[in-house]
Design a protein around this motif. Structure first.
Motif, PDB file in Angstrom:
ATOM      1  N   GLY A 197       9.748  -0.455   9.951  1.00 44.86           N
ATOM      2  CA  GLY A 197       8.537  -1.185  10.318  1.00 44.86           C
ATOM      3  C   GLY A 197       7.737  -1.657   9.121  1.00 44.86           C
ATOM      4  N   GLN A 198       6.866  -2.620   9.388  1.00 43.04           N
ATOM      5  CA  GLN A 198       5.944  -3.140   8.385  1.00 43.04           C
ATOM      6  C   GLN A 198       4.538  -2.620   8.680  1.00 43.04           C
ATOM      7  OE1 GLN A 198       6.501  -5.154   5.716  1.00 43.04           O
ATOM      8  NE2 GLN A 198       8.697  -5.442   6.074  1.00 43.04           N
ATOM      9  N   SER A 199       3.750  -2.397   7.639  1.00 41.38           N
ATOM     10  CA  SER A 199       2.361  -2.004   7.838  1.00 41.38           C
ATOM     11  C   SER A 199       1.590  -3.159   8.469  1.00 41.38           C
ATOM     12  CB  SER A 199       1.718  -1.628   6.500  1.00 41.38           C
ATOM     13  OG  SER A 199       2.363  -0.508   5.937  1.00 41.38           O
ATOM     14  N   PRO A 200       0.847  -2.924   9.575  1.00 41.25           N
ATOM     15  CA  PRO A 200       0.098  -4.002  10.223  1.00 41.25           C
ATOM     16  C   PRO A 200      -0.943  -4.603   9.275  1.00 41.25           C
ATOM     17  CG  PRO A 200       0.211  -2.059  11.638  1.00 41.25           C
ATOM     18  CD  PRO A 200       0.718  -1.639  10.285  1.00 41.25           C
ATOM     19  N   ILE A 244      -8.755  -3.957   2.222  1.00 40.10           N
ATOM     20  CA  ILE A 244      -9.113  -5.236   2.848  1.00 40.10           C
ATOM     21  C   ILE A 244      -7.937  -5.769   3.656  1.00 40.10           C
ATOM     22  CG2 ILE A 244      -9.708  -7.655   2.391  1.00 40.10           C
ATOM     23  CD1 ILE A 244     -11.193  -6.628  -0.130  1.00 40.10           C
ATOM     24  N   ARG A 245      -6.742  -5.664   3.096  1.00 44.15           N
ATOM     25  CA  ARG A 245      -5.558  -6.221   3.762  1.00 44.15           C
ATOM     26  C   ARG A 245      -5.150  -5.391   4.983  1.00 44.15           C
ATOM     27  NH1 ARG A 245      -3.276 -10.940   2.694  1.00 44.15           N
ATOM     28  NH2 ARG A 245      -2.489 -10.519   0.601  1.00 44.15           N
ATOM     29  N   TYR A 246      -5.167  -4.050   4.848  1.00 51.38           N
ATOM     30  CA  TYR A 246      -4.553  -3.201   5.868  1.00 51.38           C
ATOM     31  C   TYR A 246      -5.531  -2.309   6.624  1.00 51.38           C
ATOM     32  CZ  TYR A 246      -0.377  -4.652   3.354  1.00 51.38           C
ATOM     33  OH  TYR A 246       0.606  -5.402   2.757  1.00 51.38           O
ATOM     34  N   GLY A 247      -6.820  -2.316   6.241  1.00 51.63           N
ATOM     35  CA  GLY A 247      -7.764  -1.435   6.905  1.00 51.63           C
ATOM     36  C   GLY A 247      -7.546   0.009   6.505  1.00 51.63           C
ATOM     37  N   ILE A 248      -8.057   0.931   7.314  1.00 52.73           N
ATOM     38  CA  ILE A 248      -7.977   2.354   6.964  1.00 52.73           C
ATOM     39  C   ILE A 248      -6.718   2.959   7.577  1.00 52.73           C
ATOM     40  CG2 ILE A 248      -9.254   4.522   6.861  1.00 52.73           C
ATOM     41  CD1 ILE A 248     -11.796   3.074   7.330  1.00 52.73           C
ATOM     42  N   GLU A 249      -5.582   2.433   7.183  1.00 54.57           N
ATOM     43  CA  GLU A 249      -4.298   2.999   7.558  1.00 54.57           C
ATOM     44  C   GLU A 249      -3.228   2.434   6.630  1.00 54.57           C
ATOM     45  OE1 GLU A 249      -3.239   2.035  11.555  1.00 54.57           O
ATOM     46  OE2 GLU A 249      -3.568  -0.093  11.322  1.00 54.57           O
ATOM     47  N   GLY A 250      -2.072   3.081   6.602  1.00 54.58           N
ATOM     48  CA  GLY A 250      -0.980   2.621   5.753  1.00 54.58           C
ATOM     49  C   GLY A 250      -1.411   2.501   4.301  1.00 54.58           C
ATOM     50  N   VAL A 253      -4.893  -7.667 -18.541  1.00 51.37           N
ATOM     51  CA  VAL A 253      -4.449  -8.318 -17.306  1.00 51.37           C
ATOM     52  C   VAL A 253      -3.349  -7.429 -16.739  1.00 51.37           C
ATOM     53  CG1 VAL A 253      -3.524 -10.393 -16.229  1.00 51.37           C
ATOM     54  CG2 VAL A 253      -5.013 -10.593 -18.231  1.00 51.37           C
ATOM     55  N   GLY A 254      -3.728  -6.564 -15.811  1.00 56.80           N
ATOM     56  CA  GLY A 254      -2.781  -5.604 -15.273  1.00 56.80           C
ATOM     57  C   GLY A 254      -2.053  -6.129 -14.055  1.00 56.80           C
ATOM     58  N   GLY A 255      -0.914  -5.532 -13.763  1.00 54.28           N
ATOM     59  CA  GLY A 255      -0.132  -5.926 -12.597  1.00 54.28           C
ATOM     60  C   GLY A 255       0.349  -4.717 -11.832  1.00 54.28           C
ATOM     61  N   ASP A 256       0.604  -4.902 -10.554  1.00 55.90           N
ATOM     62  CA  ASP A 256       1.111  -3.818  -9.718  1.00 55.90           C
ATOM     63  C   ASP A 256       1.923  -4.422  -8.581  1.00 55.90           C
ATOM     64  OD1 ASP A 256       1.595  -1.283  -8.826  1.00 55.90           O
ATOM     65  OD2 ASP A 256      -0.470  -0.806  -8.308  1.00 55.90           O
ATOM     66  N   THR A 257       2.823  -3.624  -8.041  1.00 55.25           N
ATOM     67  CA  THR A 257       3.627  -4.000  -6.879  1.00 55.25           C
ATOM     68  C   THR A 257       3.481  -2.900  -5.850  1.00 55.25           C
ATOM     69  OG1 THR A 257       5.224  -5.171  -8.270  1.00 55.25           O
ATOM     70  CG2 THR A 257       5.920  -4.609  -6.044  1.00 55.25           C
ATOM     71  N   VAL A 258       3.106  -3.267  -4.627  1.00 56.76           N
ATOM     72  CA  VAL A 258       2.843  -2.291  -3.578  1.00 56.76           C
ATOM     73  C   VAL A 258       3.739  -2.579  -2.387  1.00 56.76           C
ATOM     74  CG1 VAL A 258       1.130  -1.300  -2.026  1.00 56.76           C
ATOM     75  CG2 VAL A 258       0.459  -2.031  -4.326  1.00 56.76           C
ATOM     76  N   TYR A 259       4.533  -1.597  -2.011  1.00 55.62           N
ATOM     77  CA  TYR A 259       5.462  -1.705  -0.887  1.00 55.62           C
ATOM     78  C   TYR A 259       4.699  -1.541   0.424  1.00 55.62           C
ATOM     79  CZ  TYR A 259       9.158   0.138   2.233  1.00 55.62           C
ATOM     80  OH  TYR A 259      10.016   0.385   3.275  1.00 55.62           O
ATOM     81  N   SER A 260       4.954  -2.422   1.405  1.00 58.98           N
ATOM     82  CA  SER A 260       4.333  -2.278   2.726  1.00 58.98           C
ATOM     83  C   SER A 260       5.372  -2.199   3.841  1.00 58.98           C
ATOM     84  CB  SER A 260       3.376  -3.449   3.005  1.00 58.98           C
ATOM     85  OG  SER A 260       4.087  -4.674   3.113  1.00 58.98           O
ATOM     86  N   GLY A 261       6.636  -2.330   3.518  1.00 53.74           N
ATOM     87  CA  GLY A 261       7.728  -2.290   4.483  1.00 53.74           C
ATOM     88  C   GLY A 261       8.963  -2.856   3.813  1.00 53.74           C
ATOM     89  N   PRO A 262      10.134  -2.707   4.408  1.00 54.55           N
ATOM     90  CA  PRO A 262      11.368  -3.170   3.768  1.00 54.55           C
ATOM     91  C   PRO A 262      11.274  -4.612   3.270  1.00 54.55           C
ATOM     92  CG  PRO A 262      11.888  -1.930   5.741  1.00 54.55           C
ATOM     93  CD  PRO A 262      10.391  -2.097   5.725  1.00 54.55           C
ATOM     94  N   GLY A 263      11.387  -4.759   1.954  1.00 51.99           N
ATOM     95  CA  GLY A 263      11.381  -6.087   1.354  1.00 51.99           C
ATOM     96  C   GLY A 263      10.037  -6.763   1.261  1.00 51.99           C
TER      97      GLY A 263
END
Length: 492
Positions: free
Chosen positions: A187-190, A123-129, A244-254
């Motif tokens: 770069g950051q994921s669009p 939903i956030r990034y579409g079909i890429e990244g 109640v699960g948690g996750d962290t997903v990297y999309s670009g530096p920081g």
């Protein structure tokens, strides 16, 4: 933590209890692929591992969104042999085994994250990244041979690797990888959907994703407080959820996503989603207490001081090095957390909540309010107000239109720019040819996938007389993006 270099590969090591453990990490994962090449990194990992002889010590390999890891535990001489053979295989993959390993991947049918997180990312990034996490792609038997060679050469080399060891590098250790330059990770994921919205999807339970600064200690603590509060409310008070699960997903530096996913007792998905959102809004408006922050800092201290955390810390440092981040030693992170005030935690979370994506199962409807009292809007695939004038129009068969009212309201319009479809609920969707990331050939029909988290069936059992539509698609979409349906898929 000690730092060495062997054959051009950085080596991070620290003493830890137990047998020697090695993790050879590469900065390559699913987010580096395209829809058309989905699964190529996993295939490379399988090809390399297939060359190993029978080993009598623990060893494995894995691929996630950002990293590929080859791991082994055992005596020093065993790890020396394992690492050398993996590196040699990555430099000369057994391409003759692609057919067999593609079949193994189909049998494994693994995913890089849980289904709720995967849907939030699409939903956030579409079909890429990162958004590729929720898609199976064309299938392991449809990965182009050239993509295997190109990805191996571009990603699996000494310049894109780090070795982690839970002890000093053993005698005779060699890492015979090809030379190469580290990929640009600046770069950051669009972002396709900035939020805040709620949306229905094929998920087992509600989930919440917040786009934020992953290095912000205030946000880290605030999310941990929210997770604890939700456990108390949803599980202990109401008995509606187990985890109640948690996750962290990297999309670009920081930058990246902090995600919370909840399961729910059957029939209670709506109530769990409402409690999730209400607790998030309450934290953004009322904040956290000093006692709650102190509890989370103490929990972090316990983890950091556990000798078993050495492997985790080494992995964190290696991951930051490969992905372009800045690693901070555990004591430094702990001091930074102790400095977080309740006001900082609340402000960080309130800022992140403006990016909120709340996902619920398809049958669930919610009516929620944001912190300012306004309605939380429902998101959807990019929609248009009406079908375009002109173009070629295709409809379901007369038989289907006579049998189902939904078929009478369904249209497919093909223009020189792309595809348009109207659904039975009155919504109109548009998929420009310029946004196509893949076209699956299903006999005389086509299944068209777009970058914006959208796909359209142009199939004879949906629309009649689709020949001109198929010809228009094939003429507009590059041949490299078209592929026959996987032989591993069932007829359904």
């Amino acid at each position: 933590m000690h730092r060495d270099q062997i054959d051009g590969v950085p080596v991070l090591w620290a003493e830890a209890p137990g047998p020697l453990e090695a993790v050879l990490m590469f900065g390559s994962g699913v987010r580096d692929e395209t829809f058309r090449t989905l699964g190529v990194t996993h295939l490379i990992e399988h090809l390399a591992m297939s060359t190993l002889p029978r080993l009598h010590h623990d060893h494995n390999a894995s691929v996630d969104l950002g990293l590929t890891q080859f791991t082994a535990t055992g005596r020093p001489e065993q790890l020396v042999e394992f690492l050398a053979k993996v590196c040699e295989a990555l430099g000369a993959l057994p391409m003759e085994r692609i057919e067999q390993e593609a079949g193994v991947l189909a049998a494994e049918n693994s995913s890089v994250t849980d289904p709720t997180t995967a849907e939030l990312l699409s939903i956030r990034y579409g079909i890429e990244g990162p958004g590729l996490a929720s898609f199976p792609g064309p299938g392991p038997d449809r990965i182009p041979l050239e993509a295997v060679r190109e990805t191996a050469a571009r990603r699996f080399h000494a310049g894109n690797a780090v070795l982690v060891l839970t002890g000093p590098p053993p005698a005779g250790l060699r890492l015979p990888l090809p030379a190469g330059d580290r990929p640009d990770r600046s770069g950051q994921s669009p972002v396709l959907q900035p939020g805040p919205v709620w949306q229905q999807a094929e998920v087992p339970g509600p989930g919440l994703a917040l786009l934020c600064d992953l290095d912000d200690d205030a946000m880290h603590l605030a999310v941990n407080v929210l997770r604890h509060r939700l456990t108390e409310v949803v599980r202990h008070q109401h008995g509606l959820s187990y985890d109640v699960g948690g996750d962290t997903v990297y999309s670009g530096p920081g930058r990246g996503e902090r995600v919370l996913c909840l399961d729910a007792r059957p029939g209670q998905e709506q109530r769990v989603a409402e409690l999730l959102w209400q607790e998030a809004v309450r934290l953004a408006t009322e904040g956290v207490t000093a006692e709650e922050l102190a509890e989370e800092v103490e929990a972090a201290r316990e983890v950091f001081e556990d000798p078993r955390s050495v492997v985790y810390e080494l992995g964190e440092a290696a991951g930051e090095l490969l992905l372009g981040g800045q690693y901070r030693e555990a004591p430094e992170r702990l001091d930074a957390m102790r400095a977080v005030t309740p006001d900082r935690a609340r402000a960080a979370f309130a800022t992140a909540l403006r990016s909120a994506l709340l996902v619920v199962p398809h049958e669930v409807e919610v009516g929620l309010r944001q912190a300012d009292g306004s309605e939380l809007p429902q998101g959807s695939c990019t929609a248009q107000a009406e079908l375009p004038r002109g173009g070629q129009v295709f409809r379901p068969s007369l038989k289907d239109r006579l049998r189902w009212s939904a078929a009478r309201r369904t249209r497919l319009v093909v223009t020189g720019e792309g595809l348009w479809s109207s659904h039975s609920d009155g919504s109109v969707h548009h998929l420009p040819f310029a946004d196509v990331v893949g076209v699956e050939i299903q006999g005389p029909g086509r299944l068209v996938f777009g970058r914006g988290n959208c796909w359209m069936p142009v199939l004879p059992d949906v629309f009649q007389g689709i020949g001109p539509a198929v010809r228009a698609i094939d003429a507009a979409v590059p041949e490299a993006l078209r592929y026959p349906a996987s032989s591993f898929n069932s007829a359904d």
